[in-house]
Design a protein around this motif. Sequence first.
Motif, short mmCIF file in Angstrom:
data_model
loop_
_atom_site.label_atom_id
_atom_site.label_comp_id
_atom_site.label_asym_id
_atom_site.label_seq_id
_atom_site.Cartn_x
_atom_site.Cartn_y
_atom_site.Cartn_z
N ILE A 1 1.09 -1.55 0.04
CA ILE A 1 0.06 0.06 0.07
C ILE A 1 0.96 1.21 -0.14
N SER A 2 2.09 1.23 -0.44
CA SER A 2 2.98 2.17 0.38
C SER A 2 3.40 3.59 -1.26
N GLY A 3 3.84 4.49 -0.98
CA GLY A 3 3.27 4.98 -2.18
C GLY A 3 2.61 4.96 -2.54
N GLY A 4 1.72 4.88 -2.59
CA GLY A 4 0.25 5.22 -3.66
C GLY A 4 0.03 3.42 -4.56
N GLY A 5 0.75 2.49 -4.00
CA GLY A 5 0.60 0.88 -4.31
C GLY A 5 2.11 0.93 -5.22
N ARG A 6 3.34 2.06 -5.10
CA ARG A 6 4.06 1.90 -6.23
C ARG A 6 5.51 2.03 -4.99
N CYS A 7 5.54 1.83 -4.12
CA CYS A 7 6.38 1.63 -2.88
C CYS A 7 7.53 2.45 -2.72
N ASN A 8 8.04 3.75 -2.26
CA ASN A 8 8.72 4.54 -1.94
C ASN A 8 9.75 4.19 -0.69
N PHE A 9 11.01 3.05 -1.73
CA PHE A 9 11.11 2.42 -1.60
C PHE A 9 12.80 2.60 -0.22
N THR A 10 13.53 3.82 -1.34
CA THR A 10 14.31 4.62 -0.18
C THR A 10 15.02 6.13 -1.02
N ASN A 11 16.09 6.62 -0.47
CA ASN A 11 15.45 8.16 -0.52
C ASN A 11 17.26 8.30 -1.26
N MET A 12 17.24 9.52 -1.91
CA MET A 12 18.93 9.09 -2.34
C MET A 12 20.11 10.03 -1.24
N GLY A 13 18.48 10.46 0.28
CA GLY A 13 19.19 11.49 0.75
C GLY A 13 18.97 11.11 2.49
N ILE A 14 19.14 9.41 2.42
CA ILE A 14 19.62 8.90 3.33
C ILE A 14 21.08 9.37 4.42
N GLU A 15 20.54 10.20 5.66
CA GLU A 15 21.99 10.18 6.00
C GLU A 15 20.97 9.86 8.18
N PRO A 16 21.76 9.76 9.31
CA PRO A 16 21.46 9.37 10.18
C PRO A 16 20.78 10.48 11.11
N GLY A 17 20.68 11.67 10.48
CA GLY A 17 20.50 12.73 10.48
C GLY A 17 18.44 13.06 10.95
N CYS A 18 18.08 12.01 10.17
CA CYS A 18 16.74 11.84 9.19
C CYS A 18 15.80 10.96 10.06
N PHE A 19 16.37 10.69 11.08
CA PHE A 19 15.60 9.65 11.66
C PHE A 19 15.79 9.99 13.39
N LEU A 20 15.02 9.82 13.78
CA LEU A 20 14.65 9.78 15.38
C LEU A 20 14.86 8.90 16.83
N SER A 21 15.31 9.26 17.39
CA SER A 21 16.19 8.35 18.60
C SER A 21 16.48 8.60 19.59
N GLU A 22 15.47 7.78 20.99
CA GLU A 22 16.26 8.44 22.25
C GLU A 22 17.53 8.03 22.39
N ASN A 23 18.80 7.39 20.85
CA ASN A 23 19.90 7.38 21.22
C ASN A 23 19.42 7.28 18.86
N PRO A 24 20.31 9.43 18.90
CA PRO A 24 20.54 9.37 17.62
C PRO A 24 21.48 8.62 17.08
N HIS A 25 22.21 8.10 17.37
CA HIS A 25 23.51 7.59 16.94
C HIS A 25 23.80 6.34 16.62
N PHE A 26 22.47 5.63 16.72
CA PHE A 26 22.95 4.33 16.93
C PHE A 26 21.99 3.26 15.33
N VAL A 27 22.04 4.72 14.48
CA VAL A 27 21.04 3.78 13.02
C VAL A 27 22.59 4.11 12.46
N LYS A 28 23.83 4.98 12.63
CA LYS A 28 24.94 4.86 11.84
C LYS A 28 25.24 3.81 11.44
N SER A 29 25.12 2.57 12.24
CA SER A 29 25.96 1.47 11.76
C SER A 29 25.43 0.34 10.99
#
Length: 391
Positions: A43-71
């Motif tokens: 059902i994502s992306g109107g049925g076409r799936c927005n499967f990733t993004n060119m601009g993925i960076e750790p700062g684009c994620f929320l978490s109690e520990n914002p550094h966790f996603v880096k690895s």
Amino acid sequence: MTYDAIILGAGGAGLLAAATAGQAGARVLVVDHASEPGKKILISGGGRCNFTNMGIEPGCFLSENPHFVKSALKRYTQWDFLGLVEAHGIAWHEKTLGQLFCDGSARQIVEMLLEECRRGGVEIRLSTPIGDIRHFDGQFRVGRDSAPNLVIATGGPSIPKMGATGRAYAIAEQFGLNVVPPRPALVPLTLGGEERLFKEISGVACPVVARAGGASFEEAALFTHKGLSGPAILQISSYWSPGEAIALTVLTDAASRLRAAKRKMPRAHLKAALAEHLPNRLAEALAEKIGLTAELGNLPDAVLDQAGETLTRLTFRPTGTEGYAKAEVTAGGIDTAELSSKTMEARKLPGLYAIGEAVDVTGWLGGYNFQWAWSSGVAAGRAIGAASKPA
């Protein structure tokens, strides 16, 4: 049956974790109560799936520990997943803000993941309730099946009509893992009766800059009969806290624009000046809210500047959100302090893993949450695959 790993959840994270572990030699079982795999993908992306993004960076994620996603994000990037998409011959295109979509159907992504699972000899059981989970003698037992590794990939409670539940949190707590209180994220906000004027322009959208919780997003906002929606609002909702106001800039450089309108059409009223830049219904609502009835030529510049300030910082105090039913994802979840950022394995209980939306990691709108599913899934799958190889 005995396996090297049992993965709970046949969503994006669970399927890619299973495929990764299976192709590394592990014997993997995926269990899901749903009748088909990857239902949220479909059902994502109107049925076409927005499967990733060119601009993925750790700062684009929320978490109690914002550094966790880096690895995980570094070790399996958007380019890695894009390479997999291309290897399967799936045509794709880039839309605004680096968002990548299938040219065809989201089902292509699900079929790709299933094919990868087949290559890894993964067994998938659908329409199968998970039931009780036990752990003893170094084995996790799910029904009659057992494995030394168990992966929680059941997601969060967002979009319950798709079968989403909070089971991940119950499993985590069963084994002593802390859970950051979950809440709806990437979700429309509701407004109270005092904002009636803006509810009456339901269906009107315009570009804005939305601000709350120290964050800002420049995208479209949509006025609805319940409150506020649209990409800018969904984005800012993840940063918004109950009781806090949000501010919208509906017209940049508003003061200078109003002064220019005064010189250009001095006999016009504020609504006409605003309609030069905004949808008519929104211009009318804003003019009514500001309440200037005189012709522009009869208004001092200081009064126009004050109106401009309102337009650059239009403040709303939402009464809440539209809840998990309309939330794209869930914020909060299994505490990242409980997990290895490299493998997603629980520190307290070796062999227990948590990935994807079940974890306290929430990405921006636009393919970020899928990338977290892929990256965290691969991290767990690689660890399980490596542990399952004969000594």
